[in-house]
Design an enzyme around this catalytic site. Sequence first.
Site, PDB file in Angstrom:
ATOM      1  N   LYS A   1     -39.271 -25.822 104.099  1.00 54.13           N
ATOM      2  CA  LYS A   1     -38.062 -26.580 103.727  1.00 54.13           C
ATOM      3  C   LYS A   1     -36.996 -25.651 103.140  1.00 54.13           C
ATOM      4  O   LYS A   1     -37.299 -24.778 102.348  1.00 54.13           O
ATOM      5  CB  LYS A   1     -38.446 -27.635 102.682  1.00 54.13           C
ATOM      6  CG  LYS A   1     -37.291 -28.432 102.132  1.00 54.13           C
ATOM      7  CD  LYS A   1     -37.744 -29.576 101.243  1.00 54.13           C
ATOM      8  CE  LYS A   1     -38.176 -29.112  99.865  1.00 54.13           C
ATOM      9  NZ  LYS A   1     -38.447 -30.215  98.938  1.00 54.13           N
TER      10      LYS A   1
ATOM     11  N   ASP B   1     -22.028 -51.017  72.238  1.00 54.19           N
ATOM     12  CA  ASP B   1     -21.436 -49.680  72.474  1.00 54.19           C
ATOM     13  C   ASP B   1     -22.294 -48.826  73.410  1.00 54.19           C
ATOM     14  O   ASP B   1     -21.981 -47.664  73.651  1.00 54.19           O
ATOM     15  CB  ASP B   1     -21.217 -48.938  71.146  1.00 54.19           C
ATOM     16  CG  ASP B   1     -22.521 -48.678  70.404  1.00 54.19           C
ATOM     17  OD1 ASP B   1     -23.593 -49.107  70.907  1.00 54.19           O
ATOM     18  OD2 ASP B   1     -22.492 -48.043  69.344  1.00 54.19           O
ATOM     19  N   GLY B   2     -23.386 -49.398  73.914  1.00 51.87           N
ATOM     20  CA  GLY B   2     -24.202 -48.679  74.897  1.00 51.87           C
ATOM     21  C   GLY B   2     -25.440 -48.018  74.303  1.00 51.87           C
ATOM     22  O   GLY B   2     -26.287 -47.509  75.037  1.00 51.87           O
ATOM     23  N   GLU B   3     -25.564 -48.021  72.963  1.00 52.44           N
ATOM     24  CA  GLU B   3     -26.754 -47.399  72.362  1.00 52.44           C
ATOM     25  C   GLU B   3     -27.982 -48.285  72.568  1.00 52.44           C
ATOM     26  O   GLU B   3     -27.875 -49.501  72.718  1.00 52.44           O
ATOM     27  CB  GLU B   3     -26.509 -47.161  70.862  1.00 52.44           C
ATOM     28  CG  GLU B   3     -25.476 -46.072  70.617  1.00 52.44           C
ATOM     29  CD  GLU B   3     -25.272 -45.750  69.136  1.00 52.44           C
ATOM     30  OE1 GLU B   3     -25.776 -46.507  68.275  1.00 52.44           O
ATOM     31  OE2 GLU B   3     -24.585 -44.755  68.859  1.00 52.44           O
TER      32      GLU B   3
ATOM     33  N   HIS C   1     -44.728 -32.314  88.314  1.00 50.09           N
ATOM     34  CA  HIS C   1     -44.140 -31.508  89.386  1.00 50.09           C
ATOM     35  C   HIS C   1     -44.497 -30.030  89.262  1.00 50.09           C
ATOM     36  O   HIS C   1     -44.829 -29.382  90.252  1.00 50.09           O
ATOM     37  CB  HIS C   1     -42.625 -31.704  89.376  1.00 50.09           C
ATOM     38  CG  HIS C   1     -41.918 -30.875  90.393  1.00 50.09           C
ATOM     39  ND1 HIS C   1     -42.044 -31.121  91.748  1.00 50.09           N
ATOM     40  CD2 HIS C   1     -41.124 -29.799  90.259  1.00 50.09           C
ATOM     41  CE1 HIS C   1     -41.332 -30.222  92.399  1.00 50.09           C
ATOM     42  NE2 HIS C   1     -40.770 -29.404  91.526  1.00 50.09           N
TER      43      HIS C   1
HETATM   44  C1  R5P Z   1     -39.505 -30.843  95.478  1.00 52.01           C
HETATM   45  O1  R5P Z   1     -39.984 -29.758  95.196  1.00 52.01           O
HETATM   46  C2  R5P Z   1     -40.256 -32.134  95.321  1.00 52.01           C
HETATM   47  O2  R5P Z   1     -41.629 -31.966  95.488  1.00 52.01           O
HETATM   48  C3  R5P Z   1     -39.752 -33.166  96.303  1.00 52.01           C
HETATM   49  O3  R5P Z   1     -40.002 -32.701  97.629  1.00 52.01           O
HETATM   50  C4  R5P Z   1     -38.288 -33.385  96.142  1.00 52.01           C
HETATM   51  O4  R5P Z   1     -37.946 -33.465  94.804  1.00 52.01           O
HETATM   52  C5  R5P Z   1     -37.860 -34.648  96.849  1.00 52.01           C
HETATM   53  O5  R5P Z   1     -36.483 -34.804  96.635  1.00 52.01           O
HETATM   54  P1  R5P Z   1     -35.574 -35.597  97.643  1.00 52.01           P
HETATM   55  O6  R5P Z   1     -36.244 -36.915  97.918  1.00 52.01           O
HETATM   56  O7  R5P Z   1     -34.277 -35.750  96.915  1.00 52.01           O
HETATM   57  O8  R5P Z   1     -35.433 -34.779  98.867  1.00 52.01           O
END
Ligand code: R5P
Length: 284
Positions: free
Chosen positions: A184, A34-36, A122
């Site tokens: 970015k 069932d996927g569990e 992160h």
């Molecule tokens: C963003 O703040 C992270 O440090 C990466 O730059 C980001 O998550 C990379 O995501 P993607 O490869 O989807 O552009």
Amino acid sequence: MVIIGGPASQLLAGRVAAELNETLALCDYRTFPDGESYSQIQSELDDNIIIIQSTPTDRDLVYLLQLLDICQGRPVKLVMPYFGYARQDKIFQPGEPMTARAVATALNPFLKDGSVFLVNIHAPSIMIHFHCPAESLDATSLLAGKIAAMGLHDPVVISPDKGAMNMARTAARALGCDCDFLQKTRLSGTEVSMAPQDVAVAGRDVVIFDDMIATGGTMATAITMLRRQGAKRVYLAAVHPVLTGSAVLKLYRSGVEAVLATDTLDKGVSTVSVAPLIARAIKS
Ligand code: R5P
């Protein structure tokens, strides 16, 4: 000591066990019809338990909860080399969860006498959601060490945004070269654009450092831009090779020279092992 390797971190768990010369537990992982998910630790446990499991998927998180449940009542050192949902570290829009906090909250009851080791988390703010000692290990110098051995021409380290600038500075120090960052703008979940910066990359080898590559959109745009500015060769160095969908194709189509990543996730580009870093942290 017993080292338990979760299904997403089998190779790394094996490498850490070899570094420490310790026993690797025999485990069985399956999926019910069932996927569990189903987990079983078939080796005997003692009171010195290390669980190593990255959580790139929801299923991996369930496996981790199962492993912790099997070990409950014992002090556990939990190593999460890649912590999924780390980019959901804030409530960006009303009505959203802070999923990184929700994950830590789900793990906390199992870690009362334990501790947590993450790798290049992160957002460091995530650490406060753990109610036990938590540490984020830095794999940047391991990546920089590999790059230093490649004999690059007049290298420069670039961070794709301000967020990865600390990593870029550490790498640049290790390589004895300059570093800079690019601006970015995220257009959607899968698309990013970068405002041109006056980075002096013409005729130089460029290494872009970031904590992770997911869709590859950020890096592909950065590679294209840097190549337009005359960069000789562009290399990528990332701790976590999430690499969803056609990310690798995207990077090579953009003209990357090589992609270097660690084994926090076990992918073809995971040529730098964080096992020594984890082994050192566990020992200390
Ligand atoms: C963003 O703040 C992270 O440090 C990466 O730059 C980001 O998550 C990379 O995501 P993607 O490869 O989807 O552009």
